[in-house]
Design a protein around this motif. Structure first.
Motif, PDB file in Angstrom:
ATOM      1  N   SER A 232       0.830  -1.202   0.000  1.00 54.80           N
ATOM      2  CA  SER A 232       0.000   0.000   0.000  1.00 54.80           C
ATOM      3  C   SER A 232       0.867   1.254   0.000  1.00 54.80           C
ATOM      4  CB  SER A 232      -0.913  -0.043   1.231  1.00 54.80           C
ATOM      5  OG  SER A 232      -1.528   1.188   1.444  1.00 54.80           O
ATOM      6  N   LEU A 233       1.921   1.240   0.804  1.00 55.38           N
ATOM      7  CA  LEU A 233       2.832   2.389   0.877  1.00 55.38           C
ATOM      8  C   LEU A 233       3.444   2.700  -0.481  1.00 55.38           C
ATOM      9  CD1 LEU A 233       4.653   4.300   2.840  1.00 55.38           C
ATOM     10  CD2 LEU A 233       6.365   2.535   2.464  1.00 55.38           C
ATOM     11  N   PHE A 234       4.026   1.673  -1.115  1.00 57.09           N
ATOM     12  CA  PHE A 234       4.703   1.922  -2.398  1.00 57.09           C
ATOM     13  C   PHE A 234       3.694   2.298  -3.481  1.00 57.09           C
ATOM     14  CE2 PHE A 234       7.953  -0.775  -0.232  1.00 57.09           C
ATOM     15  CZ  PHE A 234       8.923   0.211  -0.144  1.00 57.09           C
ATOM     16  N   ASP A 235       2.496   1.733  -3.403  1.00 57.18           N
ATOM     17  CA  ASP A 235       1.457   2.130  -4.355  1.00 57.18           C
ATOM     18  C   ASP A 235       1.106   3.611  -4.190  1.00 57.18           C
ATOM     19  OD1 ASP A 235       1.333  -0.346  -5.489  1.00 57.18           O
ATOM     20  OD2 ASP A 235      -0.476  -0.998  -4.431  1.00 57.18           O
ATOM     21  N   ARG A 236       0.960   4.056  -2.935  1.00 54.00           N
ATOM     22  CA  ARG A 236       0.621   5.462  -2.698  1.00 54.00           C
ATOM     23  C   ARG A 236       1.713   6.386  -3.204  1.00 54.00           C
ATOM     24  NH1 ARG A 236      -0.998   6.428   3.390  1.00 54.00           N
ATOM     25  NH2 ARG A 236      -1.534   8.509   2.637  1.00 54.00           N
ATOM     26  N   LEU A 237       2.954   5.908  -3.169  1.00 49.33           N
ATOM     27  CA  LEU A 237       4.063   6.725  -3.671  1.00 49.33           C
ATOM     28  C   LEU A 237       4.178   6.640  -5.193  1.00 49.33           C
ATOM     29  CD1 LEU A 237       6.843   5.986  -1.005  1.00 49.33           C
ATOM     30  CD2 LEU A 237       5.119   7.806  -1.023  1.00 49.33           C
ATOM     31  N   GLY A 238       3.360   5.773  -5.796  1.00 43.60           N
ATOM     32  CA  GLY A 238       3.402   5.639  -7.249  1.00 43.60           C
ATOM     33  C   GLY A 238       4.662   4.952  -7.742  1.00 43.60           C
ATOM     34  N   LEU A 239       5.257   4.129  -6.909  1.00 47.51           N
ATOM     35  CA  LEU A 239       6.492   3.442  -7.301  1.00 47.51           C
ATOM     36  C   LEU A 239       6.181   2.007  -7.706  1.00 47.51           C
ATOM     37  CD1 LEU A 239       8.764   4.731  -4.394  1.00 47.51           C
ATOM     38  CD2 LEU A 239       8.849   5.450  -6.794  1.00 47.51           C
ATOM     39  N   ARG A 240       6.806   1.556  -8.777  1.00 45.18           N
ATOM     40  CA  ARG A 240       6.655   0.166  -9.190  1.00 45.18           C
ATOM     41  C   ARG A 240       7.598  -0.690  -8.368  1.00 45.18           C
ATOM     42  NH1 ARG A 240       7.198   3.368 -13.651  1.00 45.18           N
ATOM     43  NH2 ARG A 240       5.176   3.849 -14.583  1.00 45.18           N
ATOM     44  N   TRP A 241       7.056  -1.748  -7.767  1.00 48.77           N
ATOM     45  CA  TRP A 241       7.856  -2.531  -6.827  1.00 48.77           C
ATOM     46  C   TRP A 241       7.714  -4.006  -7.125  1.00 48.77           C
ATOM     47  CZ3 TRP A 241       4.506  -5.713  -4.294  1.00 48.77           C
ATOM     48  CH2 TRP A 241       3.158  -5.319  -4.292  1.00 48.77           C
ATOM     49  N   ILE A 242       8.682  -4.755  -6.632  1.00 52.53           N
ATOM     50  CA  ILE A 242       8.661  -6.211  -6.751  1.00 52.53           C
ATOM     51  C   ILE A 242       8.863  -6.784  -5.356  1.00 52.53           C
ATOM     52  CG2 ILE A 242       9.884  -8.228  -7.666  1.00 52.53           C
ATOM     53  CD1 ILE A 242      10.802  -6.406  -9.991  1.00 52.53           C
ATOM     54  N   LYS A 243       8.011  -7.715  -4.990  1.00 48.38           N
ATOM     55  CA  LYS A 243       8.177  -8.404  -3.699  1.00 48.38           C
ATOM     56  C   LYS A 243       8.853  -9.737  -4.000  1.00 48.38           C
ATOM     57  CE  LYS A 243       5.410 -10.528  -0.020  1.00 48.38           C
ATOM     58  NZ  LYS A 243       4.048 -10.996   0.285  1.00 48.38           N
ATOM     59  N   ALA A 244      10.103  -9.878  -3.591  1.00 51.54           N
ATOM     60  CA  ALA A 244      10.900 -11.039  -3.996  1.00 51.54           C
ATOM     61  C   ALA A 244      11.283 -11.897  -2.798  1.00 51.54           C
ATOM     62  CB  ALA A 244      12.164 -10.574  -4.717  1.00 51.54           C
ATOM     63  N   GLN A 245      11.241 -13.179  -3.003  1.00 55.75           N
ATOM     64  CA  GLN A 245      11.733 -14.146  -2.027  1.00 55.75           C
ATOM     65  C   GLN A 245      13.209 -13.832  -1.732  1.00 55.75           C
ATOM     66  OE1 GLN A 245      10.970 -18.286  -3.305  1.00 55.75           O
ATOM     67  NE2 GLN A 245      13.202 -18.533  -3.375  1.00 55.75           N
ATOM     68  N   ALA A 246      13.582 -13.851  -0.432  1.00 57.82           N
ATOM     69  CA  ALA A 246      14.921 -13.376  -0.070  1.00 57.82           C
ATOM     70  C   ALA A 246      15.579 -14.267   0.956  1.00 57.82           C
ATOM     71  CB  ALA A 246      14.823 -11.954   0.473  1.00 57.82           C
ATOM     72  N   ASN A 247      16.899 -14.109   1.073  1.00 56.67           N
ATOM     73  CA  ASN A 247      17.649 -14.796   2.129  1.00 56.67           C
ATOM     74  C   ASN A 247      17.438 -14.110   3.465  1.00 56.67           C
ATOM     75  OD1 ASN A 247      18.839 -16.956   0.891  1.00 56.67           O
ATOM     76  ND2 ASN A 247      20.644 -15.795   0.205  1.00 56.67           N
ATOM     77  N   VAL A 248      17.567 -14.865   4.567  1.00 53.14           N
ATOM     78  CA  VAL A 248      17.357 -14.263   5.881  1.00 53.14           C
ATOM     79  C   VAL A 248      18.616 -13.589   6.417  1.00 53.14           C
ATOM     80  CG1 VAL A 248      15.478 -15.828   6.463  1.00 53.14           C
ATOM     81  CG2 VAL A 248      17.820 -16.450   7.088  1.00 53.14           C
ATOM     82  N   GLY A 249      19.781 -13.911   5.873  1.00 52.88           N
ATOM     83  CA  GLY A 249      21.014 -13.235   6.283  1.00 52.88           C
ATOM     84  C   GLY A 249      21.272 -13.320   7.776  1.00 52.88           C
ATOM     85  N   SER A 250      21.898 -12.264   8.328  1.00 51.12           N
ATOM     86  CA  SER A 250      22.297 -12.285   9.746  1.00 51.12           C
ATOM     87  C   SER A 250      21.116 -12.090  10.689  1.00 51.12           C
ATOM     88  CB  SER A 250      23.342 -11.207  10.015  1.00 51.12           C
ATOM     89  OG  SER A 250      22.749  -9.934   9.905  1.00 51.12           O
ATOM     90  N   ILE A 251      19.968 -11.668  10.146  1.00 51.12           N
ATOM     91  CA  ILE A 251      18.788 -11.452  10.989  1.00 51.12           C
ATOM     92  C   ILE A 251      18.219 -12.805  11.418  1.00 51.12           C
ATOM     93  CG2 ILE A 251      16.430 -10.507  11.048  1.00 51.12           C
ATOM     94  CD1 ILE A 251      18.136  -8.169  10.659  1.00 51.12           C
ATOM     95  N   GLY A 252      18.198 -13.742  10.495  1.00 48.14           N
ATOM     96  CA  GLY A 252      17.699 -15.081  10.817  1.00 48.14           C
ATOM     97  C   GLY A 252      16.219 -15.246  10.543  1.00 48.14           C
ATOM     98  N   GLY A 253      15.669 -16.385  11.000  1.00 49.94           N
ATOM     99  CA  GLY A 253      14.266 -16.686  10.757  1.00 49.94           C
ATOM    100  C   GLY A 253      14.119 -17.659   9.610  1.00 49.94           C
ATOM    101  N   THR A 254      12.856 -17.859   9.171  1.00 45.67           N
ATOM    102  CA  THR A 254      12.602 -18.915   8.192  1.00 45.67           C
ATOM    103  C   THR A 254      12.018 -18.408   6.874  1.00 45.67           C
ATOM    104  OG1 THR A 254      10.469 -19.251   9.253  1.00 45.67           O
ATOM    105  CG2 THR A 254      12.242 -20.721   9.916  1.00 45.67           C
ATOM    106  N   VAL A 255      11.317 -17.299   6.903  1.00 43.75           N
ATOM    107  CA  VAL A 255      10.709 -16.745   5.687  1.00 43.75           C
ATOM    108  C   VAL A 255      11.156 -15.307   5.561  1.00 43.75           C
ATOM    109  CG1 VAL A 255       8.539 -16.157   4.530  1.00 43.75           C
ATOM    110  CG2 VAL A 255       8.673 -18.218   5.961  1.00 43.75           C
ATOM    111  N   SER A 256      11.445 -14.872   4.349  1.00 44.14           N
ATOM    112  CA  SER A 256      11.889 -13.496   4.184  1.00 44.14           C
ATOM    113  C   SER A 256      11.566 -13.004   2.778  1.00 44.14           C
ATOM    114  CB  SER A 256      13.392 -13.407   4.452  1.00 44.14           C
ATOM    115  OG  SER A 256      13.850 -12.099   4.251  1.00 44.14           O
ATOM    116  N   HIS A 257      11.181 -11.749   2.685  1.00 46.38           N
ATOM    117  CA  HIS A 257      10.952 -11.119   1.383  1.00 46.38           C
ATOM    118  C   HIS A 257      11.627  -9.764   1.328  1.00 46.38           C
ATOM    119  CE1 HIS A 257       7.595 -14.056   1.346  1.00 46.38           C
ATOM    120  NE2 HIS A 257       7.838 -14.061   0.040  1.00 46.38           N
TER     121      HIS A 257
END
Lengths: 475, 475
Positions: A232-257
């Motif tokens: 919603s935020l990026f849409d309101r700013l009129g920016l084209r965005w991609i939500k991509a599957q990502a690595n968790v890196g040093s933060i950790g966890g199991t799911v990340s985008h």
């Protein structure tokens, strides 16, 4: 005590205030809205002093380092000034744009129940040692000792701090969950090679949200909720965005985008499937993987710059700090966590990177530092009579369109031609530029109106100008 | 490229947003104003969880260190939580109050022509070595090295940085002066003994303004102008203040004043002349001086806590960094400077210190985190029918008094008696508390309205409530 208070009251009344300030009419607009007759004039703005200079300096070294458009343009017009490698002074226009962005972020985060807090930058070493990140983060962590020899780092992120904070709340009930806590503060990261201006700095503003849930299922719902707010935020700013599957890196966890803006100077490679929803940072894929894992269609690649990152953390942090709540059975249970970052200063630079031309800055309309720039004719020109007219138009606009109070700038540098000032206005990217040229002397007066974000130009009379500006969204 | 953009647009439309957020009606209110029917309810606020506990912890050590009222009360109701000595987490109510304070400060600073900038916290050692403050500031300066071994400090103040910034502007003309640049950012100071909560911390928010003038005379006018803005600010907050002659300390310069709030835990002693305007920090006076230097009347003493400090700096910093402008004769000339600080987090704590009772927090009306708290009757009580009525009153208030959107909190903890919840509301200091008790079932319904800042209580019908709340100033 009463005597003291009376005396102080008397003193404060008597105290010499050499300057009597005009009193404010109560209103809720954030920006200081000048009184009628007080006009914001460009000649007094500290910002665009470099505008007419060609020399652009970068503390990051040689001009060959100015490899990215947003950095070059922002330095050129004086939106940022280098302070030290990877650290910039933000100048008045940039602060205005950033404050607007923060207001949009606040709205989106609070719409999903986010509560705003503020955690210190000085972060005790023990917290980071507890999660082993004191060592894992290596040289990215800026470290220091206080006068007692105690170790601290400057927080690049706050999983440790917020989990310890929630763990200290001994009466947390499942009824209070999900808990969505966020802050918008400066973060620090000792980048090996800071570059691209605000895109990769060592000191930057970030919005970081941390969520606490009572079960993996509700935590997944919260995860989707926050991702939805980001969309919603990026849409309101009129920016084209991609939500991509990502690595968790040093933060950790199991799911990340990652939320990525597709842009040539992006430092990430994204694999996108044109035939289904799938997109992923290529670091999450097998090198040999050429087809989409969901629909088996061919993947294409594009470069992106990361502006947001979300993590489903599970109990990685809550188990270390013992962040518990009382569950429906009255028993202590570990909170399921998520964390969610938005690069605030980075979104500004990335938006400029994707929206601007090589020479001219363009902003998401909502974030433009000023919405309207008025250009009266040159002093001594045939149209000079319209200079005064432009002053009246200024007053009429802020009178008729109250949300534009504080958003209209008068380019009073009437020693310059209209053309030169229009060039500057074009470079700075005000969404609306209104010029009093020849036709301003017609009856009724007509103004040349440039809608810079759409490229449209029109001649409008006063009513037309008002009608157009009534629809401008201001945050 | 066009193809890529089209694809991205398509992707962004397709991307799974599991949660559809309600769209916002454009408005300029900063706080997220919930949609009609969405009510802010107390049970979901993270803030007051400690409210019903007696145990108050302080990281600064033993409970004997809780020597000051504001620290004790703010910890007790969960406005702040200790993070490390002299560093606090600011919880949601406090962030709301601080953001309101910053808006008042912005208005006052911008009303006198102040332009808001933002300078990094990481401050290179060379800047501080140039003014010798790298050594002079001693252990108050938090120092660190980056990965390349370069020395930095965390800025406690920014005279060096801002003067270097202005010095880098090679085309500054006298026509652009006075230049008033300010920021509201975190500052760091390694206090030997942090105490009194937000009154004397190691990490805190400060508003610092720096002014640049073309002559000593205009610099004096600017000095008076900023002092006037400070007077106006404290007046708007309803705080009694004293402007006292002060020492210049490590900042330097020739003229200095402190803005002090008279309060028992104050760390400064002030000498005040009841018969004329004179007041001074006693450190500026001779120990033997018992009479006012202006009118020779006897001086009395009072304790104060410093919330603002102003300095006329002359060319102390501009001469070191060569901050020049082109004067009316076309020649380079050194800028005359001033600097002006306001302790943002300190003003919050100091205001609570002076306005509160021993048990109950009171805020400057303009800064109260929420203006109105609604208390419906207890579930299962004789008045329980009025619970729904209170929900409607909530909706009617935010409908009829738009500036109160986001400012009204419903205490939905209806398992508690009205009395217990009123006690909490009294402790937290909402300016208006509205209770649906027995008389809410009358026709027309009457509500019990507590104006907590004046101590008045009245029974009002709906129209009376609306009429009262229409006059509430909200920033």
């Amino acid at each position: 005590m009463e005597g003291l208070l009376t005396r102080c009251r008397a003193l404060s009344t008597l105290a010499t205030c050499s300057h009597q300030l005009p009193r404010y009419v109560p209103h809720r607009h954030h920006h200081c809205a000048p009184e009628r007759g007080q006009r914001l004039v460009l000649s007094r703005v500290f910002q665009p002093q470099n505008l007419r200079e060609d020399q652009v300096l970068s503390l990051e070294g040689k001009s060959s380092d100015l490899t990215c458009k947003s950095q070059r343009l922002m330095l050129q017009v004086g939106l940022i000034l280098p302070a030290s490698p990877g650290c910039y002074h933000l100048m008045p226009y940039t602060v205005r744009a950033m404050e607007k962005l923060i207001r949009v972020i606040d709205q989106e985060m609070q719409a999903i129940g986010g509560q705003k807090i503020n955690m210190p930058s000085l972060s005790p070493a023990e917290l980071w040692q507890a999660t082993s990140r004191w060592d894992l983060m290596g040289r990215e962590l800026l470290r220091l000792k206080d006068r007692h020899g105690k170790d601290y780092c400057l927080g690049p992120t706050h999983e440790e701090a917020v989990t310890a904070l929630v763990a200290s709340q001994k009466k947390l009930s499942y009824k209070q969950l999900p808990l969505l806590l966020y802050q918008v503060t400066r973060k620090f990261r000792d980048e090996p090679r800071p570059r691209f201006g605000l895109l990769r700095g060592r000191e930057f503003y970030m919005k970081d949200m941390y969520t606490f849930d009572s079960s993996p299922e509700t935590a997944q719902q919260t995860y989707s909720l926050v991702c939805g707010a980001y969309c919603s935020l990026f849409d309101r700013l009129g920016l084209r965005w991609i939500k991509a599957q990502a690595n968790v890196g040093s933060i950790g966890g199991t799911v990340s985008h990652e939320f990525q803006l597709p842009v040539d100077v992006g430092e990430d490679w994204l694999a996108i499937c044109p035939s289904c929803h799938f997109s992923a940072n290529t670091e999450t894929l097998d090198l040999s993987q050429k087809n989409c894992p969901t629909c088996q269609g061919p993947l294409t690649e594009t470069k992106g710059t990361e502006v947001g990152h979300t993590f489903y953390l599970g109990t990685k942090y809550s188990s270390i700090f013992n962040a518990q709540f009382t569950n429906v059975h009255g028993e202590p249970s570990l909170a399921e966590m998520g964390c969610y970052g938005l690069g605030v200063t980075r979104i500004l630079a990335a938006a400029i990177e994707v929206l601007s031309t090589e020479d001219c800055i363009r902003w998401p309309s909502l974030l433009a530092p000023y919405q309207v720039c008025l250009i009266p004719p040159k002093k001594g020109s045939k149209e000079a009579a319209a200079i005064e007219l432009m002053g009246h138009l200024y007053d009429d606009i802020v009178e008729a369109v109250p949300q534009l109070r504080g958003e209209v700038l008068l380019d009073d540098r009437t020693h310059l031609t209209i053309g030169n000032r229009l060039k500057d206005a074009n470079k700075l990217g005000y969404p609306f530029v209104i010029i009093a040229g020849k036709r301003a002397l017609e009856d009724p007066a007509h103004y040349e109106v440039w809608c810079q974000n759409t490229g449209e130009v029109a001649f409008l009379n006063k009513e037309g100008v008002m009608e157009l500006l009534t629809h401008v969204q201001v945050i």
